[in-house]
Design a protein around this motif. Structure first.
Motif, PDB file in Angstrom:
ATOM      1  N   ILE A  65      25.405  39.757  29.491  1.00 40.89           N
ATOM      2  CA  ILE A  65      24.446  40.777  29.066  1.00 40.89           C
ATOM      3  C   ILE A  65      25.162  41.765  28.159  1.00 40.89           C
ATOM      4  O   ILE A  65      26.197  42.312  28.534  1.00 40.89           O
ATOM      5  CB  ILE A  65      23.826  41.503  30.279  1.00 40.89           C
ATOM      6  CG1 ILE A  65      23.089  40.501  31.171  1.00 40.89           C
ATOM      7  CG2 ILE A  65      22.882  42.608  29.808  1.00 40.89           C
ATOM      8  CD1 ILE A  65      22.537  41.086  32.453  1.00 40.89           C
ATOM      9  N   CYS A  67      24.512  45.152  25.256  1.00 41.70           N
ATOM     10  CA  CYS A  67      23.619  46.307  25.098  1.00 41.70           C
ATOM     11  C   CYS A  67      23.401  46.702  23.647  1.00 41.70           C
ATOM     12  O   CYS A  67      22.815  47.736  23.367  1.00 41.70           O
ATOM     13  CB  CYS A  67      24.167  47.502  25.881  1.00 41.70           C
ATOM     14  SG  CYS A  67      24.272  47.185  27.640  1.00 41.70           S
ATOM     15  N   ASN A  94      20.565  40.239  25.409  1.00 40.31           N
ATOM     16  CA  ASN A  94      20.816  41.581  24.901  1.00 40.31           C
ATOM     17  C   ASN A  94      19.671  42.490  25.312  1.00 40.31           C
ATOM     18  O   ASN A  94      18.506  42.182  25.078  1.00 40.31           O
ATOM     19  CB  ASN A  94      20.950  41.605  23.382  1.00 40.31           C
ATOM     20  CG  ASN A  94      21.282  42.999  22.892  1.00 40.31           C
ATOM     21  OD1 ASN A  94      22.370  43.503  23.130  1.00 40.31           O
ATOM     22  ND2 ASN A  94      20.325  43.644  22.232  1.00 40.31           N
ATOM     23  N   VAL A  95      20.022  43.593  25.941  1.00 38.22           N
ATOM     24  CA  VAL A  95      19.072  44.656  26.247  1.00 38.22           C
ATOM     25  C   VAL A  95      19.482  45.816  25.351  1.00 38.22           C
ATOM     26  O   VAL A  95      20.531  46.412  25.555  1.00 38.22           O
ATOM     27  CB  VAL A  95      19.121  45.049  27.744  1.00 38.22           C
ATOM     28  CG1 VAL A  95      18.157  46.189  28.023  1.00 38.22           C
ATOM     29  CG2 VAL A  95      18.820  43.844  28.627  1.00 38.22           C
ATOM     30  N   GLY A 107      18.602  52.356  30.792  1.00 31.93           N
ATOM     31  CA  GLY A 107      18.996  50.983  30.487  1.00 31.93           C
ATOM     32  C   GLY A 107      19.841  50.372  31.587  1.00 31.93           C
ATOM     33  O   GLY A 107      19.691  49.194  31.921  1.00 31.93           O
ATOM     34  N   ILE A 111      19.013  46.972  33.498  1.00 36.56           N
ATOM     35  CA  ILE A 111      19.944  45.844  33.554  1.00 36.56           C
ATOM     36  C   ILE A 111      20.277  45.491  35.000  1.00 36.56           C
ATOM     37  O   ILE A 111      20.380  44.312  35.348  1.00 36.56           O
ATOM     38  CB  ILE A 111      21.202  46.146  32.716  1.00 36.56           C
ATOM     39  CG1 ILE A 111      20.839  46.136  31.229  1.00 36.56           C
ATOM     40  CG2 ILE A 111      22.311  45.137  33.004  1.00 36.56           C
ATOM     41  CD1 ILE A 111      21.947  46.605  30.311  1.00 36.56           C
ATOM     42  N   LEU A 114      17.450  43.459  36.222  1.00 37.31           N
ATOM     43  CA  LEU A 114      17.520  42.110  35.661  1.00 37.31           C
ATOM     44  C   LEU A 114      18.591  41.288  36.369  1.00 37.31           C
ATOM     45  O   LEU A 114      18.358  40.140  36.770  1.00 37.31           O
ATOM     46  CB  LEU A 114      17.799  42.181  34.160  1.00 37.31           C
ATOM     47  CG  LEU A 114      17.999  40.853  33.440  1.00 37.31           C
ATOM     48  CD1 LEU A 114      16.782  39.944  33.603  1.00 37.31           C
ATOM     49  CD2 LEU A 114      18.307  41.105  31.959  1.00 37.31           C
ATOM     50  N   ALA A 115      19.770  41.867  36.546  1.00 39.34           N
ATOM     51  CA  ALA A 115      20.860  41.150  37.213  1.00 39.34           C
ATOM     52  C   ALA A 115      20.480  40.802  38.654  1.00 39.34           C
ATOM     53  O   ALA A 115      20.770  39.692  39.127  1.00 39.34           O
ATOM     54  CB  ALA A 115      22.138  41.986  37.183  1.00 39.34           C
ATOM     55  N   TRP A 156      10.631  40.549  33.997  1.00 34.81           N
ATOM     56  CA  TRP A 156      11.432  41.757  33.850  1.00 34.81           C
ATOM     57  C   TRP A 156      10.923  42.603  32.687  1.00 34.81           C
ATOM     58  O   TRP A 156      10.810  43.819  32.797  1.00 34.81           O
ATOM     59  CB  TRP A 156      12.901  41.380  33.646  1.00 34.81           C
ATOM     60  CG  TRP A 156      13.780  42.551  33.391  1.00 34.81           C
ATOM     61  CD1 TRP A 156      14.348  43.374  34.320  1.00 34.81           C
ATOM     62  CD2 TRP A 156      14.175  43.073  32.118  1.00 34.81           C
ATOM     63  NE1 TRP A 156      15.079  44.363  33.709  1.00 34.81           N
ATOM     64  CE2 TRP A 156      14.980  44.196  32.357  1.00 34.81           C
ATOM     65  CE3 TRP A 156      13.930  42.690  30.802  1.00 34.81           C
ATOM     66  CZ2 TRP A 156      15.541  44.938  31.337  1.00 34.81           C
ATOM     67  CZ3 TRP A 156      14.485  43.426  29.778  1.00 34.81           C
ATOM     68  CH2 TRP A 156      15.289  44.532  30.051  1.00 34.81           C
ATOM     69  N   ALA A 165      14.501  43.263  24.608  1.00 37.26           N
ATOM     70  CA  ALA A 165      15.515  42.281  24.994  1.00 37.26           C
ATOM     71  C   ALA A 165      15.360  41.003  24.176  1.00 37.26           C
ATOM     72  O   ALA A 165      14.251  40.637  23.785  1.00 37.26           O
ATOM     73  CB  ALA A 165      15.392  41.963  26.485  1.00 37.26           C
ATOM     74  N   TRP A 167      17.151  36.838  24.097  1.00 42.56           N
ATOM     75  CA  TRP A 167      17.880  35.894  24.942  1.00 42.56           C
ATOM     76  C   TRP A 167      18.077  34.583  24.203  1.00 42.56           C
ATOM     77  O   TRP A 167      17.250  34.186  23.387  1.00 42.56           O
ATOM     78  CB  TRP A 167      17.056  35.656  26.213  1.00 42.56           C
ATOM     79  CG  TRP A 167      17.365  34.390  26.939  1.00 42.56           C
ATOM     80  CD1 TRP A 167      18.405  34.164  27.795  1.00 42.56           C
ATOM     81  CD2 TRP A 167      16.628  33.166  26.896  1.00 42.56           C
ATOM     82  NE1 TRP A 167      18.353  32.877  28.273  1.00 42.56           N
ATOM     83  CE2 TRP A 167      17.266  32.242  27.740  1.00 42.56           C
ATOM     84  CE3 TRP A 167      15.482  32.752  26.210  1.00 42.56           C
ATOM     85  CZ2 TRP A 167      16.809  30.941  27.924  1.00 42.56           C
ATOM     86  CZ3 TRP A 167      15.026  31.458  26.401  1.00 42.56           C
ATOM     87  CH2 TRP A 167      15.695  30.577  27.250  1.00 42.56           C
TER      88      TRP A 167
END
Length: 172
Positions: A65, A67, A94-95, A107, A111, A114-115, A156, A165, A167
């Motif tokens: 991940i 940022c 990427n967020v 953020g 994250i 998300l994790a 998410w 985001a 991916w």
């Protein structure tokens, strides 16, 4: 960096938020980490190898991940240049977070959510197939998890609509 800036002008760097940000980062990671310096499949830290740790400390990751989109691009380019020596999938997400205290705090929570969602899915997949179905690299557990990542990201994104985001699936 924290000590250096604090010794130069603590009032300035406290007022502009730099010392707060660096202080927060000191609680998150051991020091600066450069993706380009990491050798895939090789433990980053010797003590991780001694303890038999899995994951990043053992030289493997399932998800990266970032940022900032430029960092995301750099990770993907680096993975392509490495030529996937382990032929192992890795999800690169990427967020996009602006580098200020307020947005970093929001953020960071996003994250973490998300994790947590990704870890939960990975555990569910491991539980579903049973520990005996794993090879040394955990390959048997991967397919179900890999298929679930787009759905997890979609759910998410609904919870965190203000955190853009992107991916992609890449390879080690």
């Amino acid at each position: 960096m924290y000590k250096e800036l604090e010794s130069k002008d603590p009032r300035l760097y406290k007022n502009n938020g730099i010392l707060n940000m660096l202080g927060r980062n000191r609680d998150v990671k051991w020091g600066p980490e450069r993706w380009q310096d990491w050798q895939v499949g090789v433990p980053r830290l010797q003590h991780a190898k001694d303890r038999g740790s899995e994951g990043t400390e053992a030289g493997l990751v399932d998800v990266v991940i970032t940022c900032e989109e430029r960092c995301w691009d750099a990770v993907i380019d680096d993975l392509l240049n490495r030529g996937s020596p382990l032929n192992r999938p890795v999800h690169v997400i990427n967020v996009d977070i602006k580098d200020n205290h307020e947005e970093a705090a929001v953020g960071g929570q996003g994250i973490l959510d998300l994790a947590t969602s990704l870890n939960k899915a990975a555990q569910e997949e491991r539980d579903a197939i049973g520990a005996s179905a794993f090879d040394a690299a955990g390959a048997a557990s991967r397919s179900g998890f890999d298929e679930r990542v787009p759905e997890i990201l979609g759910e998410w994104q609904e919870r965190w609509p203000n955190l853009p985001a992107v991916w992609t699936l890449a390879w080690f």
